[in-house]
Design an enzyme around this catalytic site. Sequence first.
Site, PDB file in Angstrom:
ATOM      1  N   TYR A  27      -5.586   5.123  -7.336  1.00 26.98           N
ATOM      2  CA  TYR A  27      -5.819   4.966  -5.900  1.00 26.98           C
ATOM      3  C   TYR A  27      -7.277   4.614  -5.663  1.00 26.98           C
ATOM      4  O   TYR A  27      -8.154   5.470  -5.768  1.00 26.98           O
ATOM      5  CB  TYR A  27      -5.457   6.272  -5.179  1.00 26.98           C
ATOM      6  CG  TYR A  27      -5.805   6.310  -3.712  1.00 26.98           C
ATOM      7  CD1 TYR A  27      -5.050   5.606  -2.785  1.00 26.98           C
ATOM      8  CD2 TYR A  27      -6.882   7.057  -3.249  1.00 26.98           C
ATOM      9  CE1 TYR A  27      -5.364   5.651  -1.439  1.00 26.98           C
ATOM     10  CE2 TYR A  27      -7.191   7.107  -1.900  1.00 26.98           C
ATOM     11  CZ  TYR A  27      -6.432   6.401  -0.998  1.00 26.98           C
ATOM     12  OH  TYR A  27      -6.739   6.447   0.336  1.00 26.98           O
TER      13      TYR A  27
ATOM     14  N   TYR B   7       0.863  -1.199   0.000  1.00 29.47           N
ATOM     15  CA  TYR B   7       0.000   0.000   0.000  1.00 29.47           C
ATOM     16  C   TYR B   7       0.895   1.243   0.000  1.00 29.47           C
ATOM     17  O   TYR B   7       1.652   1.488   0.938  1.00 29.47           O
ATOM     18  CB  TYR B   7      -0.873  -0.034   1.244  1.00 29.47           C
ATOM     19  CG  TYR B   7      -2.047   0.916   1.259  1.00 29.47           C
ATOM     20  CD1 TYR B   7      -3.345   0.426   1.085  1.00 29.47           C
ATOM     21  CD2 TYR B   7      -1.898   2.274   1.497  1.00 29.47           C
ATOM     22  CE1 TYR B   7      -4.444   1.276   1.136  1.00 29.47           C
ATOM     23  CE2 TYR B   7      -2.985   3.129   1.538  1.00 29.47           C
ATOM     24  CZ  TYR B   7      -4.265   2.615   1.364  1.00 29.47           C
ATOM     25  OH  TYR B   7      -5.344   3.466   1.419  1.00 29.47           O
TER      26      TYR B   7
END
Lengths: 384, 140
Positions: free
Chosen positions: A338, A288
């Site tokens: 994202y 991430y």
Amino acid sequence: MKHESAIAGVGATPYYFRGQSAPQTLYEMICKAILAAVEDAGLTIRDVDGLAFYSMGFDSGLIAESLGIPELTFASTVSGTGGGSAGVLDLAAMAVETGRAKTVICVGACQQLQIRYGTAFSHMPVTPEKAWERAAGLTGPGQVFALIARRHMHTYGTRREAFAEVVISSRLYAATRESAIRRRPLSIDEYMAAPMLADPLCRLDFTLETDGAVAFVVTSGERARDLKRRPVYIAASAHGGTCEWGRAFHWLNMPDPIFTTAGSEPIAARLYAAAGIGPKEIDVALIYDHFSPLVIMQLEDYGFCHRGEGGAFVESGAIRINGSIPVNPHGGHLSEAYIIGMTHIREAVEQLRGEAVNQIEGAQFALVTGGPAPIPMSGAILRN
Amino acid sequence: MSDVSAHPSLSGYEVPIDSWTQPFWDATATRKLVLPRCADCDRFRWPPGPFCPGCHSQRVEWVPAGDGQIYSFTIITKGDGDQHQVFVPALIEFPEAGGLRLVAAIVETPLAAVRIGARVELSWSHAANATVPVFKIVTL
């Protein structure tokens, strides 16, 4: 393992630059992703009986009404924010393994029409225990992670060149991926010339802000083997975290040396123990990457290098396609899109199906991490 | 670099206060910085809350923070050219308060003087309903 769950289908909308997904609505995109995931699995919407969310979740009733899901026997959300992105698999696997549901949809989505996530703090009501961060002039998570990144530089000698390498490598991967928003190669000189947003973080160290939705179908491994696609098994999944990490960037009192980590060491330990493997067995890591320094700290937390050596590790080329641990071959949040961690799970599935754009040859185990964030944090190890 | 850090714009900021944080803001109104220590086991806790995470006592003593130093900081530039301003949110560590860290702005300080480990002195800024602690670098 006998009771292992599996990801049987993946669906996604296109990825859009922030605000460009209009006039579609958020729930329209969520439903499109779910329908695509169900189709990919070779199932129908009538097979769906579970929904698993994270990061505040979505309206189960609205999704059921919109798509005509006959009956939900499971509908739950991992608490917290982007920290729980990989935890949505943990939730779905628990539902399937306990028999609460047979076909669980995991879905993540974002649409930034009015509010940019980058200024999130200034749109949230301030609560008494968060009064100080606003008083200090902090308005977004990137600024607070800058405090952690600078301390990592101070403690371990980490250089901006290492942050740059995380961004540059993500851009190299994105170049070949059509779904990626930023595909133009980036030089170290361009990186160093980018404006500082929160010193030591420049604009390129920040995630993209994009719109879109991604959904997964989780079912039992046994059932997945009879479906359309090659199953991707959830070898281990975990969510949670310790009081020493707590609210993380809303707390900032994590004791040394935990302050200069990504808070994911406890998750890493549980994942490796549950999967019966270690970092050396991981073929591809989907880390991430909301802010580039946190990739370096997660590589340390997950044992790909020693604590404090993450900067030199990435500068050595370790995270590129021929490196010791390729990281985010889809371009990640920094260069592809994202969708709060969902694109990382999607890439893990594509890698383990052997159909990724930047395929890691013979990939058997993929690590997916949830966002360094207030707990619960999360992670998963997937295998084929 | 000749930039000097600015005060954050707080005039429109209504500081939210509850019964556990009230003593902190009561003290800043009289220009004192105090931090919460467990009255039973002497452990400092942050943020000010209803329980000591160590012994679960609800009894709190508010004690002077003591000297602080910069644990980490960031630099945020807003605006362009002659109109630009720089802001320095920082994490201030208080060794005499068990290493407790308070997030607060470094103000009226040349950027060249801002570094980890620098000793700070207390100053004040003003929100709509509260006096807010800010810090300057101690220069000898």
